[in-house]
Design an enzyme around this catalytic site. Structure first.
Site, PDB file in Angstrom:
ATOM      1  N   ARG A  64      30.836  16.450  20.139  1.00 43.33           N
ATOM      2  CA  ARG A  64      31.258  15.773  18.967  1.00 43.33           C
ATOM      3  C   ARG A  64      30.086  15.183  18.188  1.00 43.33           C
ATOM      4  O   ARG A  64      30.228  14.804  17.036  1.00 43.33           O
ATOM      5  CB  ARG A  64      32.206  14.634  19.386  1.00 43.33           C
ATOM      6  CG  ARG A  64      33.604  15.152  19.729  1.00 43.33           C
ATOM      7  CD  ARG A  64      34.450  14.096  20.402  1.00 43.33           C
ATOM      8  NE  ARG A  64      34.253  14.164  21.842  1.00 43.33           N
ATOM      9  CZ  ARG A  64      34.808  13.300  22.686  1.00 43.33           C
ATOM     10  NH1 ARG A  64      35.541  12.291  22.251  1.00 43.33           N
ATOM     11  NH2 ARG A  64      34.621  13.427  23.989  1.00 43.33           N
ATOM     12  N   GLY A  65      28.927  15.120  18.810  1.00 49.46           N
ATOM     13  CA  GLY A  65      27.793  14.389  18.243  1.00 49.46           C
ATOM     14  C   GLY A  65      27.302  14.845  16.885  1.00 49.46           C
ATOM     15  O   GLY A  65      26.694  14.069  16.149  1.00 49.46           O
ATOM     16  N   ASP A  98      23.170  17.554  17.509  1.00 45.75           N
ATOM     17  CA  ASP A  98      22.695  16.197  17.260  1.00 45.75           C
ATOM     18  C   ASP A  98      21.306  15.956  17.852  1.00 45.75           C
ATOM     19  O   ASP A  98      20.386  15.555  17.158  1.00 45.75           O
ATOM     20  CB  ASP A  98      23.714  15.142  17.737  1.00 45.75           C
ATOM     21  CG  ASP A  98      24.089  15.276  19.211  1.00 45.75           C
ATOM     22  OD1 ASP A  98      23.644  16.236  19.883  1.00 45.75           O
ATOM     23  OD2 ASP A  98      24.842  14.422  19.709  1.00 45.75           O
ATOM     24  N   ASP A 116      17.464  17.304  24.012  1.00 44.02           N
ATOM     25  CA  ASP A 116      16.888  16.383  24.992  1.00 44.02           C
ATOM     26  C   ASP A 116      16.178  17.218  26.062  1.00 44.02           C
ATOM     27  O   ASP A 116      15.071  17.693  25.837  1.00 44.02           O
ATOM     28  CB  ASP A 116      18.039  15.526  25.536  1.00 44.02           C
ATOM     29  CG  ASP A 116      17.600  14.399  26.447  1.00 44.02           C
ATOM     30  OD1 ASP A 116      16.482  13.899  26.281  1.00 44.02           O
ATOM     31  OD2 ASP A 116      18.382  14.005  27.327  1.00 44.02           O
ATOM     32  N   LYS A 149      13.824  15.082  21.310  1.00 42.79           N
ATOM     33  CA  LYS A 149      13.038  14.253  22.242  1.00 42.79           C
ATOM     34  C   LYS A 149      12.137  15.188  23.038  1.00 42.79           C
ATOM     35  O   LYS A 149      12.460  15.565  24.159  1.00 42.79           O
ATOM     36  CB  LYS A 149      13.964  13.522  23.219  1.00 42.79           C
ATOM     37  CG  LYS A 149      14.902  12.499  22.632  1.00 42.79           C
ATOM     38  CD  LYS A 149      15.669  11.837  23.781  1.00 42.79           C
ATOM     39  CE  LYS A 149      16.794  10.982  23.303  1.00 42.79           C
ATOM     40  NZ  LYS A 149      17.624  10.486  24.428  1.00 42.79           N
ATOM     41  N   ASP A 151      27.043   8.983  20.222  1.00 48.10           N
ATOM     42  CA  ASP A 151      27.715   7.906  20.941  1.00 48.10           C
ATOM     43  C   ASP A 151      26.988   7.446  22.197  1.00 48.10           C
ATOM     44  O   ASP A 151      26.138   8.137  22.746  1.00 48.10           O
ATOM     45  CB  ASP A 151      29.095   8.375  21.389  1.00 48.10           C
ATOM     46  CG  ASP A 151      29.001   9.325  22.589  1.00 48.10           C
ATOM     47  OD1 ASP A 151      28.329  10.366  22.462  1.00 48.10           O
ATOM     48  OD2 ASP A 151      29.557   9.004  23.656  1.00 48.10           O
TER      49      ASP A 151
HETATM   50  P1  IMP Z   1      20.221  18.279  26.745  1.00 46.97           P
HETATM   51  O1  IMP Z   1      21.069  19.333  27.370  1.00 46.97           O
HETATM   52  O2  IMP Z   1      19.540  17.434  27.790  1.00 46.97           O
HETATM   53  O3  IMP Z   1      19.244  18.781  25.726  1.00 46.97           O
HETATM   54  O4  IMP Z   1      21.212  17.275  26.095  1.00 46.97           O
HETATM   55  C1  IMP Z   1      21.641  17.357  24.837  1.00 46.97           C
HETATM   56  C2  IMP Z   1      22.864  16.491  24.636  1.00 46.97           C
HETATM   57  O5  IMP Z   1      22.766  15.258  25.347  1.00 46.97           O
HETATM   58  C3  IMP Z   1      22.973  16.101  23.198  1.00 46.97           C
HETATM   59  O6  IMP Z   1      23.795  16.989  22.514  1.00 46.97           O
HETATM   60  C4  IMP Z   1      23.605  14.737  23.264  1.00 46.97           C
HETATM   61  O7  IMP Z   1      25.010  14.884  23.215  1.00 46.97           O
HETATM   62  C5  IMP Z   1      23.245  14.191  24.592  1.00 46.97           C
HETATM   63  N1  IMP Z   1      22.191  13.191  24.439  1.00 46.97           N
HETATM   64  C6  IMP Z   1      20.865  13.339  24.682  1.00 46.97           C
HETATM   65  N2  IMP Z   1      20.191  12.236  24.383  1.00 46.97           N
HETATM   66  C7  IMP Z   1      21.108  11.355  23.918  1.00 46.97           C
HETATM   67  C8  IMP Z   1      21.005  10.019  23.401  1.00 46.97           C
HETATM   68  O8  IMP Z   1      19.920   9.408  23.308  1.00 46.97           O
HETATM   69  N3  IMP Z   1      22.168   9.446  22.989  1.00 46.97           N
HETATM   70  C9  IMP Z   1      23.380  10.088  23.060  1.00 46.97           C
HETATM   71  N4  IMP Z   1      23.505  11.326  23.519  1.00 46.97           N
HETATM   72  C10 IMP Z   1      22.384  11.960  23.944  1.00 46.97           C
HETATM   73 MG    MG Z   2      25.890  16.734  22.373  1.00 42.48          MG
END
Ligand code: IMP
Ligand code: MG
Length: 180
Positions: free
Chosen positions: A46-47, A103, A106, A134, A162
């Site tokens: 949803r982000g 959004d 990470d 990030k 969120d």
């Molecule tokens: P990844 O798979 O680790 O790249 O995570 C990506 C997802 O983690 C993003 O789509 C966000 O929904 C969530 N996420 C990562 N960092 C944050 C944050 O600082 N706040 C909220 N959601 C986050």
């Molecule tokens: Mg997400």
């Protein structure tokens, strides 16, 4: 104190800076896809819902909008690395030009997984636009063509993003201050 919760939120990126950046991202995206007849813009729920709403309104080309929801996080700040499809696309992407809107990138696991899944459906061209990145947290390499802002390793909320489902409705992006 943030009215929605019992933790503090410090502004990191103002609503005004976000609006300016979205406008310039849309210009770059429009130029890149200038020969595309009709672009499919896919938001990861949803982000990305606030970001995609602003972004498509800055695009001056025919676009279709579709959504997909995957889950990689529970209501915690930890990445589980596990990605499940909760809601799939309504439309076909085979032979189409696709813009995937996220959004935050990470660790990269979510986008890596979604990209390989959607690649298998044979889009003509598929590029990623993420509002936030990030880079210091990356565990798998993902090709992201457009990034709104690089941010440090902080947990952020607002503008669709969120923490435990709250604070998506903040107009700015703020960082959650960990409890002392
Ligand atoms: P990844 O798979 O680790 O790249 O995570 C990506 C997802 O983690 C993003 O789509 C966000 O929904 C969530 N996420 C990562 N960092 C944050 C944050 O600082 N706040 C909220 N959601 C986050
Ligand atoms: Mg997400």
């Amino acid at each position: 104190m943030d009215p929605q919760s019992d933790y503090e939120i410090d502004e990191l990126i103002s609503a005004k800076s976000i609006a300016a950046r979205v406008e310039s991202l849309a210009k770059d995206i429009g130029t890149y896809f200038e020969n595309t007849e009709k672009l499919i813009v896919i938001g990861l729920l949803r982000g990305s819902f606030v970001f995609i709403a602003d972004l498509v309104r800055e695009l001056e080309m025919p676009v279709e909008v579709d959504f997909m929801e995957v889950s990689s996080y529970g209501d915690t700040m930890e990445s589980s690395r596990e990605v499940r499809i909760l809601k799939d696309l309504r439309g076909e992407i085979e032979g189409r030009d696709v813009l995937l809107v996220e959004d935050i990138i990470d660790t990269g696991h979510t986008m890596h997984h979604v990209l390989s899944l959607l690649q298998s459906r044979g889009p003509k061209k598929m590029e990623v636009c993420a509002l936030l990145d990030k880079p210091s947290r990356r565990e798998v390499k993902v090709d992201v063509r457009w990034i709104g802002f690089e941010i440090p390793d902080e947990f952020v909320v607002g503008y669709g993003i969120d923490y435990a489902q709250l604070n998506r409705n903040l107009a700015y992006i703020g960082k959650v201050r960990p409890p002392n």
